[in-house]
Design a protein around this motif. Structure first.
Motif, short mmCIF file in Angstrom:
data_model
loop_
_atom_site.label_atom_id
_atom_site.label_comp_id
_atom_site.label_asym_id
_atom_site.label_seq_id
_atom_site.Cartn_x
_atom_site.Cartn_y
_atom_site.Cartn_z
N ARG A 143 -3.26 -0.12 13.28
CA ARG A 143 -4.18 -1.26 13.34
C ARG A 143 -5.25 -1.21 12.25
O ARG A 143 -6.44 -1.36 12.50
CB ARG A 143 -4.89 -1.34 14.70
N GLN B 151 -12.61 -5.52 15.44
CA GLN B 151 -11.28 -6.05 15.68
C GLN B 151 -10.79 -6.82 14.46
O GLN B 151 -11.55 -7.50 13.78
CB GLN B 151 -11.28 -6.97 16.90
N ARG B 152 -9.50 -6.73 14.20
CA ARG B 152 -8.92 -7.30 12.99
C ARG B 152 -8.58 -8.77 13.17
O ARG B 152 -8.34 -9.24 14.27
CB ARG B 152 -7.65 -6.54 12.59
#
Length: 523
Positions: free
Chosen positions: A79, A13-14
């Motif tokens: 994303r 996840q960023r």
């Protein structure tokens, strides 16, 4: 979207901006750079003065904002960094485009830091006006120590340039090492308001100088006959395009750090018009100051030289400062502004490289930042020597006018037409944003903008092949110019072949494609 075996892990996840303000300030920090201050005023003056604002506004609405929205849509929906997001939108060919953009930013970072080092030096010089009466001679001979024998490449280092160059690299890498929120966002929250205050103070000071009105008259007096010149319109599209930091990975990367439910187009309009407002303010400040300079020399603005670029910043402006009441402080404000504007842009440029390395090779942020040290070493070798100005000028010409423009054309055509993602991306923007886009946006992004930019690209390539550049030897242009573009192409071809440490296709777009109404909303 194709999926790899389920055993492969997804990309972690960023990091995320804390909110709308943090993202907008970071995006404005990227867009507002050295070109706003030293390029726009000269381009506007040479392209019809006040009349130039007409094609400039048209270019902003039909190319600048549409491609900015395209970057936002790709980054927010995909994303990921430029290679990862473009892969998820346009497959492996899209990943190649992303790596081409990463290569562009890596090259730009090498020389951009050099200009920051010069500006930092001149900030210090301002307090005692160290440049003396011959500002051109001081910059070229005393400060840069450029060779007089015609050499275009040496390894003779200049301590006065080398030291601030190292300081700038250390400062920006420390900021990037702190992360998106604690580093990039926090730096922009501090720097952008400070930049606005210092530049506004500089402009106000310039407006009260003798002859300032003459400078503003020269800047704003419209020459409507210039609107019949296609070159003026091309100049407007080129200025808007370069100014907004679009189509070379920055806005894709920044958009990927936004939360899923974030207003993308509303923020984009704020960034676009905020950037343009700063450019016009820069034009007012620069030409009010040039009006004063012309007044003190009993001439007119049109008789002055060095109205744009390096000449304006490091030759013309120091001469003006020397004749200005309290000039040392004005010089400190001007060069301090250049450092602040350039620093936020450099942060965004390097973040593109760092994000791509982290996504592809599963590096920690510290590891990725350390890897960027290679660029710092190249920067020192190229810009810290007596031929740094020649390297900067050449690399800038090819990376901007060839690399970035080619990237924009190919990305728009591939995403909108080859992969047919225009409707999906428009629907994504409309789902999360207040300002809605539709067929007009697809037309501007997929047809008008790439057509105009393709014309600019072809014309520039032909000119460089036929006429060379600045009289530099052909072998040097082949290495520092065309060779740089060749390296970008190699990166675009080779890096997609390297295996990902995480599965880039183990990803579910939100909102799902099935839930999107490609006519403009969510089902």
């Amino acid at each position: 979207m194709s999926r790899a075996p389920s055993s492969a892990s997804a990309v972690p996840q960023r990091e995320q901006w804390t909110g709308q303000v943090g993202f907008i300030l970071a995006a404005i920090g990227s867009a507002v750079g050295l070109g706003n201050i030293w390029r726009f005023p000269g381009v506007a003056y040479e392209s019809g003065g006040g009349a130039f604002l007409i094609p400039y506004l048209v270019a902003l609405l039909t190319a600048g904002i549409p491609i900015l929205f395209l970057d936002y849509a790709i980054g927010h929906r995909g994303r990921g960094s430029a290679p990862l997001a473009l892969r998820r939108i346009a497959g492996k060919f899209g990943e190649g485009i992303g790596w081409f953009q990463v290569a562009i930013t890596a090259v730009i970072a090498i020389y951009y830091t050099g200009v920051l080092a010069w500006a930092a030096s001149y900030f210090v010089f301002s307090f005692n006006e160290k440049w003396g009466e011959d500002t051109t001679g001081f910059f070229v001979s005393d400060y840069l120590q450029m060779p007089t024998d015609g050499s275009v490449f040496t390894l003779d280092f200049v301590p006065g340039v080398l030291i601030p160059l190292v300081i700038m690299w250390v400062a920006v890498l420390l900021i990037l090492g702190a992360g998106v929120v604690k580093g990039v966002q926090r730096a922009n929250i501090i720097i952008i308001p400070l930049l606005a205050v210092t530049f506004l103070a500089l402009v106000i000071r310039a407006l009260f100088l003798p002859g300032a009105l003459d400078g503003l008259t020269a800047f704003f007096t419209p020459d409507f006959s210039a609107l019949a010149n296609p070159g003026v319109w091309i100049a407007a599209y080129g200025q808007v395009f370069f100014s907004l930091s679009i189509a070379f990975g920055i806005m894709i990367t920044y958009a990927s750090y936004r939360r899923r439910k974030s207003n993308m187009t509303g923020a984009g309009l704020v960034v676009a018009f905020g950037n343009s407002s700063f450019e016009i303010l820069a034009g007012i400040g620069v030409f009010a100051t040039l009006g004063f300079f012309a007044f003190t020399h009993g001439t007119t603005v049109d008789q002055l030289e060095g109205l744009t670029g390096v000449g304006l910043a490091f030759m013309t402006f120091p001469a003006i400062v020397s004749e200005m009441p309290g000039g040392g402080w004005a010089g400190a404000l001007f060069f301090g502004t250049l450092v602040l504007a350039g620093l936020t842009s450099l942060i965004s440029i390097l973040e593109v490289v760092i994000a791509a390395l982290r996504d592809k090779f599963a590096l920690s942020r510290i590891q990725a930042v350390a890897s960027v040290g290679v660029l710092a070493l190249l920067s020192v070798v190229l810009l810290g020597t007596t031929t740094g100005l020649i390297a900067l000028d050449t690399i800038d010409q090819w990376s901007n006018n060839i690399g970035i423009v080619a990237s924009a054309v190919v990305m728009s055509v591939v995403v909108i037409w080859v992969k047919g993602k225009g409707g999906e991306l428009a629907a994504h923007l409309n789902t999360v944003s207040t300002f809605r886009v539709g067929r007009a946006w697809i037309f501007f992004t997929g047809i008008l903008a790439p057509a105009v930019l393709a014309y600019i690209l072809i014309a520039r390539i032909v000119d460089l092949i036929q006429n060379g550049y600045e009289g530099y030897p052909g072998w040097y242009l082949g290495i520092a110019g065309w060779g740089i573009v060749a390296l970008m192409l190699v990166a675009a071809i080779v890096l997609p072949l390297v295996r990902w440490r995480h599965d880039p296709d183990n990803f579910d777009a939100w909102p799902s494609t099935a839930s999107l109404d490609v006519k403009g909303g969510r089902r």
